[in-house]
Design an enzyme around this catalytic site. Structure first.
Site, mmCIF file in Angstrom:
data_model
loop_
_atom_site.group_PDB
_atom_site.id
_atom_site.type_symbol
_atom_site.label_atom_id
_atom_site.label_comp_id
_atom_site.label_asym_id
_atom_site.label_seq_id
_atom_site.Cartn_x
_atom_site.Cartn_y
_atom_site.Cartn_z
ATOM 1 C CE LYS A 83 14.198 71.268 -12.254
ATOM 2 N NZ LYS A 83 14.943 72.223 -13.074
HETATM 3 O O1 G3P Z 1 18.345 74.836 -11.819
HETATM 4 C C1 G3P Z 1 17.400 75.862 -11.893
HETATM 5 C C2 G3P Z 1 17.949 76.890 -12.779
HETATM 6 O O2 G3P Z 1 17.840 76.489 -14.095
HETATM 7 C C3 G3P Z 1 17.421 78.236 -12.575
HETATM 8 O O3 G3P Z 1 18.489 79.065 -12.741
HETATM 9 O O4 G3P Z 1 19.692 81.135 -13.128
HETATM 10 O O5 G3P Z 1 17.346 80.841 -13.996
HETATM 11 O O6 G3P Z 1 17.756 81.127 -11.568
HETATM 12 P P1 G3P Z 1 18.294 80.635 -12.860
#
Ligand code: G3P
Length: 220
Positions: A83
């Site tokens: 990633k």
């Molecule tokens: O897939 C990306 C994710 O892990 C980020 O999620 O909820 O931290 O914005 P969030």
């Protein structure tokens, strides 16, 4: 359509894999820290637990460092995907890693031109962060729609991942656009199945089944 689980929690992964719905896993440094996953042992356990790609993020910020780290990540297990954030340095790293045949998930994508350049650099996947776009007052779903449209217009092979998914409505709206992959927190995955009317309907059916149970005979 594929579903990835967005977590580094081994228990969540094994429960979701048992449902037969999981095609891969995505992690990020925050999720790894939250799960307290050991490196590389814990990560390798995730790679064994799921049949499909497991995304692991680089932690270096310069292109050379990302490439070096990305190569090490890719050598740990055959299903690891590197990633890489879409910065200028990241784009350079995506180009190099992709030319080496290493699958890259371009992450932290917030607008269609970032998706386009990540695709041009050879990324296998590009993750559009829906929840974080909504958090700052953007219309995440319409931006996702533009990302899909722009890749399609150029016939790019890069697959978009709907990421930073916070609730089932994100999944519904992204699914209506034909988004190829969703990466879901475990709680959101459960929320796609559960419905109060299913629960109450089932309770009623079971109640009625008990009342006729004594007279029910299955043929031997
Ligand atoms: O897939 C990306 C994710 O892990 C980020 O999620 O909820 O931290 O914005 P969030």
């Amino acid at each position: 359509m594929r579903i990835f689980l967005d977590t580094a929690n081994l228990e969540e992964i094994s429960r979701a894999v048992a449902l037969g719905l999981i095609d891969g896993v995505t992690t990020n440094p925050t999720l790894l820290a939250k799960a307290g996953l050991s490196f590389p042992e814990g990560v390798l356990e995730v790679c064994r637990a799921v049949q499909g790609p497991v995304s692991l993020e680089v932690t270096k910020e310069d292109a050379a460092g990302m490439v070096e780290e990305g190569r090490k990540i890719a050598s740990l297990a055959p299903n690891l995907v590197v990633k890489v954030p879409v910065t200028l340095e990241g784009i350079q790293a995506i180009s190099v890693l992709s030319k080496d045949g290493i699958p890259v998930n371009a992450t932290l994508v917030f607008q269609p031109l970032q998706a386009l350049l990540a695709a041009r650099a050879g990324a296998k996947y590009a993750s559009v962060f829906l929840g974080r776009l909504d958090d700052v007052g953007h219309d995440a779903i319409s931006i996702l729609g533009e990302c899909l449209e722009i890749l399609e217009a150029y016939g790019m092979a890069t697959e978009l991942i709907a990421a930073s998914v916070r609730h089932p409505m994100h999944v519904l709206r992204a699914a209506l656009l034909g988004t190829p992959i969703f990466t879901l927190p475990f709680g959101v995955l459960l929320g796609l199945v559960e419905h109060p009317l299913t629960r109450s309907g089932l309770e009623r059916f079971l109640q009625d089944a008990r009342s006729v149970a004594s007279s029910m005979r299955y043929p031997k």
